[in-house]
Design an enzyme around this catalytic site. Structure first.
Site, PDB file in Angstrom:
ATOM      1  N   ASN A  28       0.602  -0.934  -0.438  1.00 54.58           N
ATOM      2  CA  ASN A  28       0.055   0.193   0.211  1.00 54.58           C
ATOM      3  C   ASN A  28       0.571   1.277  -0.299  1.00 54.58           C
ATOM      4  O   ASN A  28       1.271   1.389   1.070  1.00 54.58           O
ATOM      5  CB  ASN A  28      -0.833  -0.037   1.102  1.00 54.58           C
ATOM      6  N   TRP A  29       0.958   1.600  -1.626  1.00 52.75           N
ATOM      7  CA  TRP A  29       1.757   2.552  -1.412  1.00 52.75           C
ATOM      8  C   TRP A  29       1.602   4.564  -0.348  1.00 52.75           C
ATOM      9  O   TRP A  29       1.847   4.947  -0.216  1.00 52.75           O
ATOM     10  CB  TRP A  29       2.108   3.466  -2.514  1.00 52.75           C
ATOM     11  N   LYS A  30      -0.099   4.499  -0.047  1.00 50.97           N
ATOM     12  CA  LYS A  30      -0.696   5.225   0.482  1.00 50.97           C
ATOM     13  C   LYS A  30      -0.221   6.569  -0.939  1.00 50.97           C
ATOM     14  O   LYS A  30      -0.111   6.636  -1.653  1.00 50.97           O
ATOM     15  CB  LYS A  30       0.239   5.717   1.750  1.00 50.97           C
ATOM     16  N   HIS A  75      -9.284   1.257   5.401  1.00 54.39           N
ATOM     17  CA  HIS A  75      -7.868   1.993   6.227  1.00 54.39           C
ATOM     18  C   HIS A  75      -8.017   2.291   7.663  1.00 54.39           C
ATOM     19  O   HIS A  75      -9.120   3.662   7.287  1.00 54.39           O
ATOM     20  CB  HIS A  75      -6.976   1.791   4.734  1.00 54.39           C
ATOM     21  N   GLU A 102      -6.449   4.462   8.309  1.00 67.77           N
ATOM     22  CA  GLU A 102      -6.407   5.806   8.050  1.00 67.77           C
ATOM     23  C   GLU A 102      -7.951   6.638   6.877  1.00 67.77           C
ATOM     24  O   GLU A 102      -8.075   7.415   7.109  1.00 67.77           O
ATOM     25  CB  GLU A 102      -4.773   5.898   7.064  1.00 67.77           C
ATOM     26  N   GLU A 158      -4.706  -4.731  10.506  1.00 65.22           N
ATOM     27  CA  GLU A 158      -3.853  -4.070  10.788  1.00 65.22           C
ATOM     28  C   GLU A 158      -3.819  -3.319  12.405  1.00 65.22           C
ATOM     29  O   GLU A 158      -4.555  -2.100  12.109  1.00 65.22           O
ATOM     30  CB  GLU A 158      -4.110  -3.188   9.621  1.00 65.22           C
ATOM     31  N   GLY A 169       2.850   2.119  10.594  1.00 66.19           N
ATOM     32  CA  GLY A 169       4.057   3.787  10.610  1.00 66.19           C
ATOM     33  C   GLY A 169       4.658   3.738  12.200  1.00 66.19           C
ATOM     34  O   GLY A 169       5.500   5.067  11.918  1.00 66.19           O
ATOM     35  N   SER A 225       3.755  -2.045  10.082  1.00 72.42           N
ATOM     36  CA  SER A 225       5.429  -2.076  10.454  1.00 72.42           C
ATOM     37  C   SER A 225       6.099  -3.183  10.424  1.00 72.42           C
ATOM     38  O   SER A 225       7.051  -3.812  10.933  1.00 72.42           O
ATOM     39  CB  SER A 225       5.642  -1.735  11.934  1.00 72.42           C
ATOM     40  N   GLY A 260       2.937  -0.920   4.410  1.00 71.06           N
ATOM     41  CA  GLY A 260       3.493   0.785   4.147  1.00 71.06           C
ATOM     42  C   GLY A 260       4.657   0.867   3.511  1.00 71.06           C
ATOM     43  O   GLY A 260       4.774   0.533   2.073  1.00 71.06           O
ATOM     44  N   GLY A 261       5.279   0.772   5.054  1.00 70.56           N
ATOM     45  CA  GLY A 261       6.995   2.189   4.174  1.00 70.56           C
ATOM     46  C   GLY A 261       7.691   1.024   3.861  1.00 70.56           C
ATOM     47  O   GLY A 261       8.672   1.468   1.959  1.00 70.56           O
TER      48      GLY A 261
HETATM   49  P1  13P Z   1       2.789   0.674   7.773  1.00 68.60           P
HETATM   50  O1  13P Z   1       4.011  -0.956   7.014  1.00 68.60           O
HETATM   51  O2  13P Z   1       3.706   1.741   6.659  1.00 68.60           O
HETATM   52  O3  13P Z   1       2.924   0.700   9.339  1.00 68.60           O
HETATM   53  O4  13P Z   1       1.852   0.446   7.376  1.00 68.60           O
HETATM   54  C1  13P Z   1       1.525  -0.221   6.962  1.00 68.60           C
HETATM   55  C2  13P Z   1      -0.046   0.131   6.174  1.00 68.60           C
HETATM   56  O5  13P Z   1      -1.355   1.107   7.456  1.00 68.60           O
HETATM   57  C3  13P Z   1      -0.277  -0.785   5.143  1.00 68.60           C
HETATM   58  O6  13P Z   1      -1.543  -0.855   5.183  1.00 68.60           O
END
Ligand code: 13P
Length: 254
Positions: free
Chosen positions: A7-9, A96, A98, A168, A174, A214, A235-236
């Site tokens: 997930n590149w956000k 998600h 977010e 999640e 994050g 993470s 994510g990251g």
């Molecule tokens: P991180 O891997 O950056 O913690 O993000 C996880 C995430 O929200 C994937 O959707």
């Protein structure tokens, strides 16, 4: 099914995103992919270019990070499922944390989007998870169960085969604070049991359950080694091709 989804956000410009895809596919061989289903979820602006770039890689799916539940209409700034389908997008992230936290998405809205995604034959990746406060007060399962109940209320067992659930925990997203393999496995086992009761044993065993929050190359093997963890929503670490490939290696050999 093993699945690794990035997930590149709201990261990368279209050019940067395509460079990231190039770095990713340059590092891939059929042996390296193995049985893992790879998914990338770039921002809307680079979905079409990403689909085109991945034509020759049917083992990599392209997902959107969100969608609107209506097919069309006066919803300024929104993107519908028929639009995504027309771009050959395969999947969509829904719910998600977010989206829930910053954009006020409710369980009911997420349920409508999930229904619409199934109708459009786009596979939903449903995200669930509790906040730190909810975990501290021992309500993590209550919260996750409620999110599942509402989102999947209107879904048949056959349809559920196309749904992926991503657990999640909000406190791990994050933050660098990853759930322990035991914490993650415990929640995944509860989700699996709930799916068995809600649908049936076959459906529950077919559905992929991803852990997200993470996940990094140094903690992935322990997480992916858990019985009910079928992969990760990243994510990251999905923004660095080498890290994402290292996660692929960890999942393939888990
Ligand atoms: P991180 O891997 O950056 O913690 O993000 C996880 C995430 O929200 C994937 O959707």
């Amino acid at each position: 099914m093993k699945m690794l989804a990035g997930n590149w956000k709201m990261n990368t410009t279209p050019q940067e995103g395509l460079a990231l895809l190039d770095a990713l596919v340059n590092g891939l061989t059929p042996e390296r992919i193995g049985e893992v289903h790879l998914v990338v979820a770039p921002p809307f602006t680079h979905l079409w270019a990403s689909v085109q770039r991945l034509w020759d890689f049917p083992e990599i799916s392209v997902a959107a990070q969100n969608c609107h539940e209506q097919a069309s209409g006066a919803y300024t700034g929104e993107v519908s499922l028929p639009m995504l389908k027309d771009l050959d997008v395969d999947a969509v992230l829904l719910g998600h944390s977010e989206r829930r936290q910053y954009f006020g998405e409710t369980d009911r809205q997420i349920a409508s989007k999930l229904r619409a995604a199934l109708n459009a034959e786009i596979s939903p990746i449903l995200c669930v998870g509790e906040t730190l406060e909810e975990r501290k007060s021992g309500r993590e399962w209550e919260v996750v169960q409620h999110q599942l109940q509402v989102a999947l209320a209107d879904v048949s067992a056959d349809e559920a085969h196309n749904v992926v659930v991503a657990y999640e925990p909000v406190w791990a997203i994050g933050t660098g604070e990853v759930a322990s393999p035991e914490q993650a496995q415990e929640m995944h086992a509860r989700i699996r049991t709930w799916l068995r009761e809600r649908f049936d044993a076959d459906t529950a065993s077919i559905m992929a359950l991803l852990y997200g929050g993470s996940v990094k190359p140094d903690n992935a093997a322990a997480l992916f080694g858990q019985k009910d963890i079928n992969g990760g929503l990243i994510g990251g670490a999905s923004l660095k091709a080498d890290d994402f490939l290292a996660l692929l290696d960890a999942l393939r050999s888990a």
